[in-house]
Design a protein around this motif. Structure first.
Motif, PDB file in Angstrom:
ATOM      1  N   LEU A 137     -24.536  -1.334  -7.659  1.00 43.98           N
ATOM      2  CA  LEU A 137     -24.812  -0.987  -6.266  1.00 43.98           C
ATOM      3  C   LEU A 137     -23.616  -1.281  -5.373  1.00 43.98           C
ATOM      4  CD1 LEU A 137     -28.433  -2.273  -5.566  1.00 43.98           C
ATOM      5  CD2 LEU A 137     -27.704   0.068  -6.016  1.00 43.98           C
ATOM      6  N   GLN A 138     -23.475  -0.477  -4.341  1.00 45.08           N
ATOM      7  CA  GLN A 138     -22.527  -0.752  -3.268  1.00 45.08           C
ATOM      8  C   GLN A 138     -23.319  -1.000  -1.995  1.00 45.08           C
ATOM      9  OE1 GLN A 138     -18.982  -1.006  -3.192  1.00 45.08           O
ATOM     10  NE2 GLN A 138     -19.593  -1.881  -1.233  1.00 45.08           N
ATOM     11  N   HIS A 139     -23.005  -2.080  -1.294  1.00 36.73           N
ATOM     12  CA  HIS A 139     -23.644  -2.387  -0.019  1.00 36.73           C
ATOM     13  C   HIS A 139     -22.707  -2.035   1.137  1.00 36.73           C
ATOM     14  CE1 HIS A 139     -26.186  -4.764  -2.679  1.00 36.73           C
ATOM     15  NE2 HIS A 139     -27.059  -4.905  -1.698  1.00 36.73           N
ATOM     16  N   GLY A 140     -23.286  -1.898   2.296  1.00 33.09           N
ATOM     17  CA  GLY A 140     -22.535  -1.723   3.527  1.00 33.09           C
ATOM     18  C   GLY A 140     -23.199  -2.500   4.642  1.00 33.09           C
ATOM     19  N   LEU A 141     -22.473  -2.705   5.717  1.00 33.34           N
ATOM     20  CA  LEU A 141     -23.069  -3.325   6.902  1.00 33.34           C
ATOM     21  C   LEU A 141     -23.519  -2.212   7.840  1.00 33.34           C
ATOM     22  CD1 LEU A 141     -20.702  -6.338   7.681  1.00 33.34           C
ATOM     23  CD2 LEU A 141     -22.687  -6.211   6.157  1.00 33.34           C
ATOM     24  N   TYR A 142     -24.763  -2.294   8.273  1.00 32.70           N
ATOM     25  CA  TYR A 142     -25.345  -1.231   9.098  1.00 32.70           C
ATOM     26  C   TYR A 142     -25.878  -1.804  10.404  1.00 32.70           C
ATOM     27  CZ  TYR A 142     -25.023   1.818   5.041  1.00 32.70           C
ATOM     28  OH  TYR A 142     -24.544   2.574   4.003  1.00 32.70           O
ATOM     29  N   ALA A 143     -25.764  -0.978  11.447  1.00 37.71           N
ATOM     30  CA  ALA A 143     -26.226  -1.368  12.778  1.00 37.71           C
ATOM     31  C   ALA A 143     -26.714  -0.142  13.529  1.00 37.71           C
ATOM     32  CB  ALA A 143     -25.097  -2.040  13.555  1.00 37.71           C
ATOM     33  N   ASP A 146     -26.190   1.995  19.118  1.00 36.93           N
ATOM     34  CA  ASP A 146     -26.129   1.522  20.504  1.00 36.93           C
ATOM     35  C   ASP A 146     -26.201  -0.012  20.604  1.00 36.93           C
ATOM     36  OD1 ASP A 146     -26.043   4.154  21.538  1.00 36.93           O
ATOM     37  OD2 ASP A 146     -28.233   4.322  21.376  1.00 36.93           O
ATOM     38  N   LEU A 147     -26.104  -0.696  19.473  1.00 36.22           N
ATOM     39  CA  LEU A 147     -26.196  -2.153  19.493  1.00 36.22           C
ATOM     40  C   LEU A 147     -25.034  -2.753  20.285  1.00 36.22           C
ATOM     41  CD1 LEU A 147     -27.624  -4.751  18.437  1.00 36.22           C
ATOM     42  CD2 LEU A 147     -26.011  -4.693  16.520  1.00 36.22           C
ATOM     43  N   VAL A 148     -25.355  -3.625  21.245  1.00 38.83           N
ATOM     44  CA  VAL A 148     -24.340  -4.304  22.051  1.00 38.83           C
ATOM     45  C   VAL A 148     -24.289  -5.769  21.626  1.00 38.83           C
ATOM     46  CG1 VAL A 148     -23.645  -4.992  24.369  1.00 38.83           C
ATOM     47  CG2 VAL A 148     -24.702  -2.741  23.996  1.00 38.83           C
ATOM     48  N   ILE A 149     -23.108  -6.219  21.221  1.00 39.18           N
ATOM     49  CA  ILE A 149     -22.927  -7.601  20.788  1.00 39.18           C
ATOM     50  C   ILE A 149     -22.223  -8.383  21.896  1.00 39.18           C
ATOM     51  CG2 ILE A 149     -21.801  -9.101  19.089  1.00 39.18           C
ATOM     52  CD1 ILE A 149     -22.066  -6.786  17.096  1.00 39.18           C
ATOM     53  N   LYS A 150     -22.853  -9.490  22.317  1.00 40.82           N
ATOM     54  CA  LYS A 150     -22.278 -10.302  23.387  1.00 40.82           C
ATOM     55  C   LYS A 150     -21.836 -11.655  22.841  1.00 40.82           C
ATOM     56  CE  LYS A 150     -24.987  -7.915  26.934  1.00 40.82           C
ATOM     57  NZ  LYS A 150     -25.990  -8.043  28.023  1.00 40.82           N
ATOM     58  N   GLU A 151     -22.548 -12.702  23.197  1.00 45.20           N
ATOM     59  CA  GLU A 151     -22.141 -14.042  22.780  1.00 45.20           C
ATOM     60  C   GLU A 151     -22.410 -14.305  21.301  1.00 45.20           C
ATOM     61  OE1 GLU A 151     -20.384 -15.910  24.744  1.00 45.20           O
ATOM     62  OE2 GLU A 151     -20.575 -14.358  26.291  1.00 45.20           O
ATOM     63  N   ILE A 152     -23.470 -13.737  20.802  1.00 47.34           N
ATOM     64  CA  ILE A 152     -23.813 -13.915  19.383  1.00 47.34           C
ATOM     65  C   ILE A 152     -23.990 -12.542  18.742  1.00 47.34           C
ATOM     66  CG2 ILE A 152     -24.982 -16.100  19.836  1.00 47.34           C
ATOM     67  CD1 ILE A 152     -27.588 -14.167  19.107  1.00 47.34           C
ATOM     68  N   THR A 153     -23.939 -12.523  17.404  1.00 45.87           N
ATOM     69  CA  THR A 153     -24.226 -11.307  16.655  1.00 45.87           C
ATOM     70  C   THR A 153     -25.568 -11.477  15.956  1.00 45.87           C
ATOM     71  OG1 THR A 153     -21.877 -10.920  16.237  1.00 45.87           O
ATOM     72  CG2 THR A 153     -23.449  -9.724  14.861  1.00 45.87           C
ATOM     73  N   ALA A 193     -34.253  -0.186  14.936  1.00 43.53           N
ATOM     74  CA  ALA A 193     -34.864  -0.666  16.171  1.00 43.53           C
ATOM     75  C   ALA A 193     -33.901  -1.476  17.029  1.00 43.53           C
ATOM     76  CB  ALA A 193     -36.100  -1.512  15.842  1.00 43.53           C
ATOM     77  N   GLY A 194     -32.704  -1.769  16.492  1.00 41.63           N
ATOM     78  CA  GLY A 194     -31.711  -2.496  17.268  1.00 41.63           C
ATOM     79  C   GLY A 194     -31.828  -4.003  17.184  1.00 41.63           C
ATOM     80  N   LEU A 195     -32.535  -4.509  16.177  1.00 35.10           N
ATOM     81  CA  LEU A 195     -32.718  -5.953  16.065  1.00 35.10           C
ATOM     82  C   LEU A 195     -31.436  -6.672  15.647  1.00 35.10           C
ATOM     83  CD1 LEU A 195     -36.262  -6.005  14.494  1.00 35.10           C
ATOM     84  CD2 LEU A 195     -35.582  -7.303  16.501  1.00 35.10           C
ATOM     85  N   GLY A 196     -30.578  -5.985  14.910  1.00 32.23           N
ATOM     86  CA  GLY A 196     -29.344  -6.638  14.506  1.00 32.23           C
ATOM     87  C   GLY A 196     -28.637  -5.887  13.400  1.00 32.23           C
ATOM     88  N   ILE A 197     -27.628  -6.541  12.825  1.00 34.84           N
ATOM     89  CA  ILE A 197     -26.824  -5.984  11.736  1.00 34.84           C
ATOM     90  C   ILE A 197     -27.393  -6.468  10.406  1.00 34.84           C
ATOM     91  CG2 ILE A 197     -24.523  -5.997  10.669  1.00 34.84           C
ATOM     92  CD1 ILE A 197     -23.369  -6.406  13.474  1.00 34.84           C
ATOM     93  N   ALA A 198     -27.357  -5.599   9.391  1.00 32.11           N
ATOM     94  CA  ALA A 198     -27.877  -5.981   8.076  1.00 32.11           C
ATOM     95  C   ALA A 198     -26.972  -5.441   6.979  1.00 32.11           C
ATOM     96  CB  ALA A 198     -29.299  -5.469   7.879  1.00 32.11           C
ATOM     97  N   VAL A 213     -28.677   4.940  12.815  1.00 35.59           N
ATOM     98  CA  VAL A 213     -28.189   3.870  11.935  1.00 35.59           C
ATOM     99  C   VAL A 213     -26.832   4.260  11.384  1.00 35.59           C
ATOM    100  CG1 VAL A 213     -28.645   2.515   9.846  1.00 35.59           C
ATOM    101  CG2 VAL A 213     -30.546   3.199  11.342  1.00 35.59           C
ATOM    102  N   ILE A 214     -25.820   3.453  11.684  1.00 36.01           N
ATOM    103  CA  ILE A 214     -24.453   3.771  11.263  1.00 36.01           C
ATOM    104  C   ILE A 214     -23.909   2.679  10.348  1.00 36.01           C
ATOM    105  CG2 ILE A 214     -23.932   5.139  13.323  1.00 36.01           C
ATOM    106  CD1 ILE A 214     -22.391   2.677  14.379  1.00 36.01           C
ATOM    107  N   ARG A 215     -23.023   3.091   9.432  1.00 37.18           N
ATOM    108  CA  ARG A 215     -22.353   2.138   8.561  1.00 37.18           C
ATOM    109  C   ARG A 215     -21.085   1.663   9.263  1.00 37.18           C
ATOM    110  NH1 ARG A 215     -20.160   3.204   2.354  1.00 37.18           N
ATOM    111  NH2 ARG A 215     -19.248   1.124   2.033  1.00 37.18           N
TER     112      ARG A 215
END
Length: 270
Positions: A137-143, A146-153, A193-198, A213-215
């Motif tokens: 398998l190959q994994h990627g980080l997805y978000a 429109d996810l906006v990252i400020k002080e924390i991710t 749903a914009g909860l975070g990066i996975a 959902v973008i890689r």
């Protein structure tokens, strides 16, 4: 599990106890508990069950007919996105073969005939099973786009992971776990749903192809986990199992590029 109702089980236990003149179970408010007599024969009954299952596997392994039921197990997401339509086609080609489909995360006990054939994502299959490794398998980080990252991710992790995973520490600013998920499509939907990066296997996101959902442009190392098609060694001569196994392998190989992450918008060369 036995396929009979509780009263039938109770009657059979009572008949066994009566025929030998000894009580095997203590009846309590919490249920049944083995007596000393029951404990004394427990290991023997386990061996008897194992031998009965072995006899069943050997007989099925010599079955040359393309008919009967195949106990097939695979992860829910692989069935939903890759195998549902192909299995419908297989059923049309072989109308005398039916499936008992077991969608589960854990590997069924194939020695006990809980499954005849399995698609599994694993690093090391059990030694008593034989089969074919399709692809790592190959994994990627997805978000969410429109996810906006400020002080924390905000990050979404697998349910069994403890703490903040290495990938988040390497690629995210002040990562914090906001949700744990035990289902891959559920993780994809949480990202949407914009909860975070996975960190998600690429085949899920690339087959679903949701524009939200973008890689992310981050190179991830290949996983130790691979897609396997497995069966018990005693079933290697079963005609229906061989026919289904070959068909499943062909379908999965047709999707090899998805498992390798080569169908993503962001494709990274080795």
């Amino acid at each position: 599990m036995l396929g009979v109702n509780h009263s039938t089980v109770s009657r059979r236990i009572q008949a066994l106890e009566a025929s030998h003149g000894v009580r095997l179970f203590e009846r309590t408010n919490a249920g049944y508990r083995l007596t000393e007599a029951g404990v004394s024969i427990y290991d023997i009954t386990q061996k008897l069950a194992e031998e009965a299952n072995k006899a069943s596997r050997i007989l099925q392994g010599q079955d040359a007919r393309l008919e009967g039921t195949i106990n097939l197990t695979m992860p829910n997401d692989i069935f939903m996105f890759l195998m549902a339509n192909p299995l419908a086609k297989f059923s049309q080609l072989h109308p005398n073969i039916s499936f008992n489909l077991l969608l589960s995360k854990g590997l069924r006990n194939m020695a006990n005939r809980e499954a005849d054939l399995a698609i599994r994502v694993t690093a090391t299959p059990p030694d008593y099973l034989i089969g074919t490794k399709i692809v790592h398998l190959q994994h990627g980080l997805y978000a969410n786009k429109d996810l906006v990252i400020k002080e924390i991710t905000p990050i979404i992790t697998w349910g069994s992971e403890q703490g903040v995973p290495i990938w988040a520490l390497q690629h995210c600013k002040n990562p914090r776990v906001v949700m744990k998920v035990d289902d891959l499509f559920g993780m994809h939907q949480a990202v949407k749903a914009g909860l975070g990066i996975a960190r998600i296997p690429c085949f899920i996101a690339d087959i679903v192809k949701d524009a939200d959902v973008i890689r992310m442009p981050v190179r991830m190392p290949p996983s130790d986990f691979a897609v396997w098609v497995l069966h018990h060694q005693d079933l290697r001569r079963s005609a229906k199992v061989n026919q289904c196994r070959s068909y499943i392998k062909e379908v999965l190989l047709q999707h090899k590029a998805y498992f390798l992450g080569e169908m993503s918008e962001n494709v990274f060369s080795p």
